[in-house]
Motif scaffolding. Structure first.
Motif, PDB file in Angstrom:
ATOM      1  N   ALA A 179       0.806  -1.226   0.000  1.00 33.93           N
ATOM      2  CA  ALA A 179       0.000   0.000   0.000  1.00 33.93           C
ATOM      3  C   ALA A 179       0.836   1.271   0.000  1.00 33.93           C
ATOM      4  N   THR A 180       2.130   1.163   0.251  1.00 34.28           N
ATOM      5  CA  THR A 180       2.958   2.377   0.293  1.00 34.28           C
ATOM      6  C   THR A 180       4.371   2.102  -0.192  1.00 34.28           C
ATOM      7  N   SER A 181       4.950   3.145  -0.770  1.00 33.87           N
ATOM      8  CA  SER A 181       6.362   3.022  -1.176  1.00 33.87           C
ATOM      9  C   SER A 181       7.278   3.603  -0.092  1.00 33.87           C
ATOM     10  N   LYS A 182       6.689   4.128   0.984  1.00 35.78           N
ATOM     11  CA  LYS A 182       7.520   4.664   2.079  1.00 35.78           C
ATOM     12  C   LYS A 182       8.181   3.507   2.820  1.00 35.78           C
ATOM     13  N   PRO A 183       9.354   3.768   3.428  1.00 37.11           N
ATOM     14  CA  PRO A 183       9.948   2.743   4.277  1.00 37.11           C
ATOM     15  C   PRO A 183       8.975   2.347   5.397  1.00 37.11           C
ATOM     16  N   VAL A 184       8.869   1.049   5.629  1.00 31.58           N
ATOM     17  CA  VAL A 184       7.956   0.531   6.655  1.00 31.58           C
ATOM     18  C   VAL A 184       8.783   0.001   7.837  1.00 31.58           C
ATOM     19  N   ILE A 185       8.504   0.585   9.012  1.00 32.33           N
ATOM     20  CA  ILE A 185       9.155   0.167  10.255  1.00 32.33           C
ATOM     21  C   ILE A 185       8.110  -0.588  11.073  1.00 32.33           C
ATOM     22  N   VAL A 186       8.462  -1.715  11.632  1.00 26.95           N
ATOM     23  CA  VAL A 186       7.512  -2.454  12.477  1.00 26.95           C
ATOM     24  C   VAL A 186       7.992  -2.371  13.922  1.00 26.95           C
ATOM     25  N   LYS A 187       7.126  -1.808  14.786  1.00 25.68           N
ATOM     26  CA  LYS A 187       7.498  -1.614  16.196  1.00 25.68           C
ATOM     27  C   LYS A 187       7.030  -2.809  17.015  1.00 25.68           C
ATOM     28  N   LEU A 188       8.008  -3.520  17.581  1.00 30.74           N
ATOM     29  CA  LEU A 188       7.726  -4.803  18.225  1.00 30.74           C
ATOM     30  C   LEU A 188       7.417  -4.679  19.702  1.00 30.74           C
ATOM     31  N   THR A 193       7.267 -14.266  23.722  1.00 33.74           N
ATOM     32  CA  THR A 193       8.379 -15.160  24.063  1.00 33.74           C
ATOM     33  C   THR A 193       9.631 -14.809  23.272  1.00 33.74           C
ATOM     34  N   SER A 194       9.460 -14.567  21.957  1.00 34.42           N
ATOM     35  CA  SER A 194      10.638 -14.305  21.130  1.00 34.42           C
ATOM     36  C   SER A 194      10.408 -13.123  20.188  1.00 34.42           C
ATOM     37  N   PRO A 195      10.756 -11.910  20.629  1.00 28.85           N
ATOM     38  CA  PRO A 195      10.641 -10.764  19.712  1.00 28.85           C
ATOM     39  C   PRO A 195      11.449 -10.988  18.424  1.00 28.85           C
ATOM     40  N   ALA A 196      12.561 -11.697  18.518  1.00 30.44           N
ATOM     41  CA  ALA A 196      13.396 -11.914  17.327  1.00 30.44           C
ATOM     42  C   ALA A 196      12.646 -12.724  16.270  1.00 30.44           C
ATOM     43  N   GLU A 197      11.827 -13.697  16.701  1.00 25.88           N
ATOM     44  CA  GLU A 197      11.037 -14.488  15.739  1.00 25.88           C
ATOM     45  C   GLU A 197      10.028 -13.594  15.029  1.00 25.88           C
ATOM     46  N   LEU A 198       9.394 -12.699  15.786  1.00 28.83           N
ATOM     47  CA  LEU A 198       8.426 -11.782  15.173  1.00 28.83           C
ATOM     48  C   LEU A 198       9.125 -10.795  14.249  1.00 28.83           C
ATOM     49  N   ALA A 199      10.331 -10.389  14.625  1.00 33.37           N
ATOM     50  CA  ALA A 199      11.110  -9.506  13.739  1.00 33.37           C
ATOM     51  C   ALA A 199      11.368 -10.204  12.406  1.00 33.37           C
ATOM     52  N   LYS A 200      11.696 -11.498  12.486  1.00 33.03           N
ATOM     53  CA  LYS A 200      11.961 -12.245  11.238  1.00 33.03           C
ATOM     54  C   LYS A 200      10.704 -12.317  10.376  1.00 33.03           C
ATOM     55  N   SER A 201       9.555 -12.571  11.018  1.00 37.27           N
ATOM     56  CA  SER A 201       8.294 -12.623  10.249  1.00 37.27           C
ATOM     57  C   SER A 201       8.035 -11.293   9.563  1.00 37.27           C
ATOM     58  N   ALA A 202       8.253 -10.197  10.313  1.00 35.89           N
ATOM     59  CA  ALA A 202       8.004  -8.869   9.739  1.00 35.89           C
ATOM     60  C   ALA A 202       8.960  -8.602   8.580  1.00 35.89           C
ATOM     61  N   ARG A 203      10.212  -8.939   8.775  1.00 40.70           N
ATOM     62  CA  ARG A 203      11.216  -8.696   7.724  1.00 40.70           C
ATOM     63  C   ARG A 203      10.916  -9.531   6.477  1.00 40.70           C
TER      64      ARG A 203
END
Ligand code: SIN
Length: 334
Positions: A179-188, A193-203
């Motif tokens: 929906a956008t060409s702007k950089p997308v940042i995901v705030k976790l 249990t594992s923020p790193a796993e969610l970071a991987k999903s977002a990435r």
């Protein structure tokens, strides 16, 4: 330039000392997002930016991250919704905000007077809300990036539901990505249990950057009335009390994803900023400290510059990810 090491330090080459003069490059590049320095405001601690113009030098911030914006204005939770705790504060604002349309019409034009990049923090109760918000900001030249709030602990519906479930997060991020060409940042959220796993999903779903962490769920009781200090009973803990947890999560996320990470969590002084940068964050958001002193952000920029010059760096980028880990030889020492 190689850094000068501190007495007792175990890593880095020693170079000749500088006198702190000369151009030290504080700019950082996070993919397509370029910041004049790595100090940003944290969403929810600085309104929409302009309110603080009489109280601070707004132009010195690398970036201004807005209070979370939804499609329609929201009144937030009933009071009391803030209380102090030892080493921090609890909030349960409930994403009160003026709505995206009022922000775009009444606030964004005024922010154009400042060189700080504007990042809008977006919140919805359904995926379609995030997509609609992203579409609305896509055409706005004054907005440098969007930060998706999938981690607010203070609302019953939306946000955090996405931030807890890798599949839902992935669906949300790829829909916003389209929906956008702007950089997308995901705030976790740290409340998983594992923020790193969610970071991987977002990435994997197309996030350009990760920001971490949002507040940690906490609680406080007034022992005289025996009542919880927040109307919602639980709230989000922020401030220096959470910094070591934030640092650990930021470090884990940096090691889990191949994109820039923005650190958030209890930054008070220049050593906090440096710790996050050394752990691999490319920029740092300052939040709770700004309630006490809105000028804390700009003074951290000045202190960062002096400190890096004192240590012989010519660019802030050189310190990012420069952590010196123990080697097997270090571990042999008693
Ligand atoms: C709030 O408005 O409740 C805080 C925002 C957040 O934690 O994301």
């Amino acid at each position: 330039m190689s850094p000068n090491t501190q007495p007792g330090s175990t890593g880095g080459e020693v170079s000749s000392a500088t006198d702190g003069r000369g151009a030290l490059d504080l700019s950082v590049r996070l993919g397509d997002l370029e910041l004049q320095n790595p100090i940003l405001t944290a969403s929810g601690t600085f309104g929409y930016g302009l309110e603080f113009a009489p109280l601070t030098t707004l132009e010195q911030f690398g970036g201004l991250v807005t209070k979370g914006l939804s499609l329609a204005p929201r009144p937030g939770n009933p009071p009391p919704r803030i209380c102090e705790t030892r080493g921090g504060m609890l909030n349960s604002i409930g994403l009160q905000n003026i709505g995206i349309h009022a922000f775009l019409d009444d606030v964004l034009p005024g922010l154009a007077d400042y060189p700080s990049q504007v990042i809008v923090n977006l919140f919805g109760t359904a995926q379609a809300d995030y997509v609609a918000l992203a579409e609305l900001v896509d055409a706005q030249a004054g907005i440098a990036a969007v930060e998706l709030n999938v981690s607010c602990p203070n609302v019953k519906k939306g946000g955090i539901e996405f931030g807890h479930d890798p599949k839902m997060l992935s669906g949300l991020v790829s829909a916003v990505r389209s929906a956008t060409s702007k950089p997308v940042i995901v705030k976790l959220s740290p409340n998983v249990t594992s923020p790193a796993e969610l970071a991987k999903s977002a990435r994997d779903a197309g996030a350009d950057m990760i920001s971490a962490i949002n507040t940690i769920i906490g609680m406080s009781i007034d022992t005289w009335s025996r009542r919880p200090r927040l109307h919602t009973v639980r709230g989000g803990l922020s401030g220096p009390a959470i910094k070591p947890i934030a640092l650990r999560i930021v470090y884990d996320v940096v090691n889990a994803v191949d994109c820039p990470v923005i650190a958030i969590g209890g930054v008070e002084d220049v050593d906090d900023v440096l710790e996050f940068l050394i752990a691999g964050a490319s920029a740092v958001q300052v939040g709770t400290a700004l309630f006490r002193d809105p000028q804390r952000g700009p003074s951290l920029v000045d202190e960062l510059e002096s400190r890096l010059a004192e240590q012989g760096y010519s660019s802030v980028s050189d310190i990012i990810g420069s952590i010196v880990l123990p080697t097997p030889r270090d571990e042999e020492h008693p």
